[in-house]
Design a protein around this motif. Structure first.
Motif: not given
Length: 214
Positions: A88-93
């Motif tokens: 999945r696309a990376a989370r900013s946190d």
């Protein structure tokens, strides 16, 4: 954006023609983990290719694959039952466990050899002259969506250019690379920072030459 840390080993459910031109497909993949919190329009990397979710099912997702992606990657060779690496696309946190991966495949390469070790496998891939300048020893490279460190690279101008990666058991078990056969084709994405450096240098040189001529 992705990190190259494969979250799930999925499996292709179906590949169907999209539209009438035959130049695009609808790819449905079984991936319960990555589809568990996905929504329409979300990004999921399939073997390193960033795809957009257009439909969700029970533990599955469907994505459009356009001609550009089919031309530049190995997705066109997928058939029902093919294993695929999913992220999945990376989370900013979240933690950046691998490196910055865009999901924009630069091309495909072929596995030339694999050398099993005591606790690792060394895989050697061919390397085209076009991509060779962006690959450096101990640098990062993405192979079928997996963030890896280049353990060796051929000398510039070699008759057969190549790069090698050394895979630990966890990577062999969690990705398609564990069962990859010699002669197989994989997607690679080189480090985007190298491409930016090349572009900045080329533009600077061109401007300097224009100034000299004027």
């Amino acid at each position: 954006m992705f990190t190259g840390i494969v979250e799930e080993l999925g499996r292709v459910v179906s590949v169907a023609a999209a539209g009438t031109s035959g130049e695009a497909v609808l790819l449905t993949v079984d991936g319960p983990l990555v589809s568990s919190d996905a929504g329409r329009g979300d990004s999921i990397a399939v073997n390193g290719v960033c795809l957009t979710v257009v439909e969700l099912g029970e533990g599955t997702f469907t994505a459009d694959v356009m001609k550009e992606s089919l031309d530049r990657s190995s997705l066109g060779a997928l058939v029902p039952g093919s294993p695929v690496n999913l992220e999945r696309a990376a989370r900013s946190d979240g933690r950046l466990g691998g490196h910055i991966v865009q999901g924009h495949v630069d091309g495909t390469v072929t596995l030339l050899s694999r050398d099993p070790g005591d606790n690792w496998d060394v895989l050697r891939f061919g390397l085209s002259p076009r991509l060779s300048p962006y690959v450096v020893e101990k640098g990062s490279i993405t192979v079928d969506g997996t963030s890896l460190t280049v353990s060796a690279v051929s000398t510039p101008g070699a008759d057969e250019e190549f790069f090698e990666v050394s895979l630990i058991p966890a990577t062999l078990e969690a990705t398609t690379l564990g069962g990859l056969a010699v002669g197989a084709t994989v997607n690679i994405e080189v480090d985007v920072i190298a491409k930016y450096v090349e572009r900045i240098t080329a533009v600077s040189l061109a401007r300097a030459q224009d100034g000299t001529r004027s």
